[in-house]
Write a protein that holds these residues in place. Sequence first.
Motif, PDB file in Angstrom:
ATOM      1  N   MET A 156      -1.195  -0.042  -7.353  1.00  0.00           N
ATOM      2  CA  MET A 156      -2.340  -0.437  -5.901  1.00  0.00           C
ATOM      3  C   MET A 156      -1.062   0.233  -4.548  1.00  0.00           C
ATOM      4  O   MET A 156      -0.206   0.036  -5.092  1.00  0.00           O
ATOM      5  CB  MET A 156      -2.687  -1.211  -6.331  1.00  0.00           C
ATOM      6  CG  MET A 156      -4.320  -0.983  -7.190  1.00  0.00           C
ATOM      7  SD  MET A 156      -5.045  -2.888  -6.812  1.00  0.00           S
ATOM      8  CE  MET A 156      -6.206  -2.206  -5.648  1.00  0.00           C
ATOM      9  N   SER A 212      -1.778   0.308  -0.197  1.00  0.00           N
ATOM     10  CA  SER A 212      -2.316   1.046   1.518  1.00  0.00           C
ATOM     11  C   SER A 212      -1.813   2.543   1.311  1.00  0.00           C
ATOM     12  O   SER A 212      -0.808   2.707   0.624  1.00  0.00           O
ATOM     13  CB  SER A 212      -1.432   0.696   2.241  1.00  0.00           C
ATOM     14  OG  SER A 212      -0.217   0.398   2.920  1.00  0.00           O
ATOM     15  N   HIS A 248      -6.727   2.293  -5.040  1.00  0.00           N
ATOM     16  CA  HIS A 248      -7.239   1.675  -3.986  1.00  0.00           C
ATOM     17  C   HIS A 248      -9.021   1.095  -3.821  1.00  0.00           C
ATOM     18  O   HIS A 248      -8.908   0.310  -3.502  1.00  0.00           O
ATOM     19  CB  HIS A 248      -7.501   1.856  -2.515  1.00  0.00           C
ATOM     20  CG  HIS A 248      -7.788   3.036  -2.242  1.00  0.00           C
ATOM     21  ND1 HIS A 248      -7.004   4.628  -2.111  1.00  0.00           N
ATOM     22  CD2 HIS A 248      -8.958   3.197  -1.653  1.00  0.00           C
ATOM     23  CE1 HIS A 248      -8.779   5.123  -1.722  1.00  0.00           C
ATOM     24  NE2 HIS A 248      -9.536   4.701  -1.320  1.00  0.00           N
ATOM     25  N   TRP A 251      -2.598  -6.693   1.825  1.00  0.00           N
ATOM     26  CA  TRP A 251      -3.791  -6.219   1.404  1.00  0.00           C
ATOM     27  C   TRP A 251      -5.188  -5.891   3.035  1.00  0.00           C
ATOM     28  O   TRP A 251      -5.259  -6.979   2.967  1.00  0.00           O
ATOM     29  CB  TRP A 251      -5.109  -5.778   0.100  1.00  0.00           C
ATOM     30  CG  TRP A 251      -6.278  -4.731  -0.267  1.00  0.00           C
ATOM     31  CD1 TRP A 251      -6.984  -4.996  -0.148  1.00  0.00           C
ATOM     32  CD2 TRP A 251      -5.843  -4.091  -0.881  1.00  0.00           C
ATOM     33  NE1 TRP A 251      -7.950  -4.386  -0.465  1.00  0.00           N
ATOM     34  CE2 TRP A 251      -7.009  -3.164  -0.624  1.00  0.00           C
ATOM     35  CE3 TRP A 251      -4.824  -2.661  -1.119  1.00  0.00           C
ATOM     36  CZ2 TRP A 251      -7.590  -1.457  -0.926  1.00  0.00           C
ATOM     37  CZ3 TRP A 251      -5.004  -1.759  -2.085  1.00  0.00           C
ATOM     38  CH2 TRP A 251      -6.279  -1.482  -1.875  1.00  0.00           C
TER      39      TRP A 251
END
Lengths: 253, 745
Positions: free
Chosen positions: A42, A44, A205, A253
């Motif tokens: 994961m 951004s 994501h 996140w």
Amino acid sequence: MSKQTVISARHLKKAFGKGENVQVIYADLNIDIYKGDFTVIMGSSGAGKSTLMYSLSGMDKPDGGEINFDGTYITKLNNDKLAVFRRKECGFVFQQIYLIDKMNLMDNVITAGVLTSKDREDIKNRAKELFSLVNIPEKTWRKTSSQISGGEAQRAGIVRAVINSPNVLFADEPTGALNSANSGAVLDVFTSLHQKGQSIVMVTHDKKSALRGNRIIYIKDGKIYGECDLGKFEQDDTERTEKLDRFIKEMGW
Amino acid sequence: MMKKISTLTLHNLNKAKGQYLSFGVFICLTAFIINIALVLAFQTFHAYDSLFDQLNTADINFIIPQIQDSNDLLTEVEEIDGVSVVEKHGGVFMPVTVREFAGSDFDMNTVFYNLDEERTLNLLTVTEPSGKSEASVSIPMYMKELGGFAEDGSITYSIDGKEHTYNIGGIVLEMQYGNYGTGMIGGYFPEAVYEDFAEEYSDHVIAEYSIKTARTVDLNEMKNAISEMLREKGSALLNINDRDTAKQTRTMVCTLLIVIFLALAAIILVVSIFLSNFRIRSAIEGELAQMGVLKAVGYTSNLIIASTIMPYMLVGVVSTITGIALSYAVLPAVAGILAIQSGFSYTPAFDIMAMLIVILTLSCAILLFSYLSAGRIHRLEPINAIRGITGDESAGQNILLFIVSFGIMVLLSFAGTLLYNVNVKPDNFMNTLSEELPSVIFTTEDEKMTELKALLANDSCVKLVLEYASVPVSYEDGSLTAFVCEDFTKTTNDICYEGKSPAKENEIAVGNAISDGYPIGSEIELTVGDQSADYMVTGYIQSVNNAGAVCQLTSEGYEKIGDAANSVNVYLYDKNADVFIKEYEENHDAIIKSSVNFEQMSENGRIMYTGIVSVIVMILFVISVLMVLLVLYVIINSMISRRRQEFGIYKAIGYTNRQLTVKTALAFIPVVAMASIISVIAGLWYLPVMNNIIFSLIGAVKNHFEVAVWILIIFAMMLTAVAFVISVLLSAPIKKITAYSLLNV
């Protein structure tokens, strides 16, 4: 019992662009992927998740460092050797699916299958088993990608990815182009494969997708910023969901 | 490997059927044309030689007046070194006017023979007997093919003002004359008719000696020896011909046709290679992601390239075989067209060597160039391909269109130039193939030459009178035909392609056949009888009819070794040559020994070539239009599928089908127009070069073709207009694209 490492990457470097426009994706990244794990990467947007996954699978070459894939240093292989390596060791599922258009689902799968087996019937039989596993009915096998739903197409894509029984199945945002119902069906297939022992590396994501994994790796600023062990997947396991929520919140996140 | 790529190959084939079809049509056309050229090249000359041998045709024939013949001569000829067999026949030799030959009168030097006389050499085969034996004459195939005389019709010869009409008894297949390129033609009477004819024209009865030689004999040397022998005996040599020059004049058009066909095939092949290159590059652009996926699942670059090339190879081989098969459907017709000029016909047979060459050449070309086009697949990184990054330039549609339009315009320019110089300016074509083209040739006695020239010079119809003769001379390695002229600066056809024609008595220009051995400035010794003289080479000349074995000498120069020439070329302003000859023969009978209507001969030659050239030009036009159609089909088709979304957007914002169709069609026009105009401008340079190369293959090193810019401009405009119309028609599928398409990609 310690886990068996299937991929070990050390001091990976990757950058795009040149001169003033250079964008460093990662400068000195180390990572291990373990056999039997459902590893979720994961991070951004633009963090380099997909770039890392494609480097680990030999689809893309890092600018530096080395990757040992189950005993093979793939960073030393040329493009054709990498292709031969991938056909045996890796399976790929893409966000945009990329079935070969105007070719029916069965032929799409056979196109990958013939690379490792000379027995066409054997490939067909295995394809039929896998189609059943991913709930694609027989009447759909002869349809082309434009004649079926996105979910069916992605499940067919998964069949194509695993037809050669790859060591590791790589998935890049596999539900990114699907609606909620189709996403669930596709993720169930991944879970089912994982439960049968398939090693999986998935970039996403999407929290729902990430929940299917047992190991979450978070990439930030070109480094492994954090890692979380979610344990075995169970439907409606609120404890796992909360654990993932806390982890990704910590990661910013 | 085949197992690995078979599914992909079939998929590729199935996916773009239309594209492969157009590629297949191109290859089919190329194979069709190359095979025609090769079969003609392999079989025409062979068929000629076979028929020559089958009819036991003499290697050399010469004719002398019968009254000068003797048994001694036969013995002497037999004793010439290299002579194997000699046979003597009677005949009646005279200039006649053939009425209604291809619609007009044609003066021909004709030898009439007794068809029933026994022969072992120069056998005659009456292939198409009419069944009419009384008062009939059998005619050579050339008279039928070009003259238009049918076996069930009649023919009229006008001899000294008297008309002789005969039924046509049949068509004779013979290899002695064949066509009028040798300056002689035959006529064959049944015995009774011949006897009456020979009695009526007893002054013209001749003895013909037919000689079979050993294959190693130099025919020029032997002809020279015969001329020498006859001169010593005081016999007039009325005509002498040989195997090699007859063959060359009879197969000249075939050679030209083969060269043109091969050039045409080369252009089409280049276009189809560019097309497949464009198609492969477009396919790579359009299927980038799929190629990336194939690489991802483990296909090596070579496997992907193989699956890309394989459909082209399959289509190529099938189309090549189809093209070869189709060529056999038209080869008999092509051979029939050639028979008009060659005067002999044959049925082309299946030629395995030609087939293998065509298949191998095209397969190798397709394999090589499609591999090079697909080579960029090697450089395709799978992840970049999936993300749509090629790292290369786009397919270059405009470059392809430019190159193809330029190539087609080259073809049209060549066709147009050929058409112009044969139909509009026929003298250019005839001057390229011939030497001087006077209106009339008069022959007189040596002592009356001055009187004849003075008479002609004072005639207001006469533009120019020139002493001009063709005579045999010998040199170290054989014999040459010498063109002897009082002043080469006055000649109307400059056949000197390097250096200059002789102006002084010790100067000479030599033909292209011997030019290599005699550089300009060197000396050559010529001999006639026992007289020899050295001449300095001042230039090189060409002669298609004599295979380049020629030279030019001034009258004074020739008189150092031979007697003065006794013929003059007469060039008229507008007067009809036939009327002119009649007036002179009636009014100046004592001066004129013989006359030739050269104007009529040239006209008949032109008629023959016009017919053949028109067929060639027609073929070139049809092929050009077909090429434009196919190229635009490939480009527009792949453009429409590539820009489907864009067209959807245009429709969404209100563009009509008509606007989009015209917009698309117009987008190609600047490129086609620019390529055509640049090709026209470049044509001023390349057309003379192209014509020189093609005509030099038949011995015309220097050609007199003019490049008519206005014709090229008209063709360029026509090409652009045709391209526009075809583009509009091919853009019709845009109508089927809906605005919704932009959401559906």
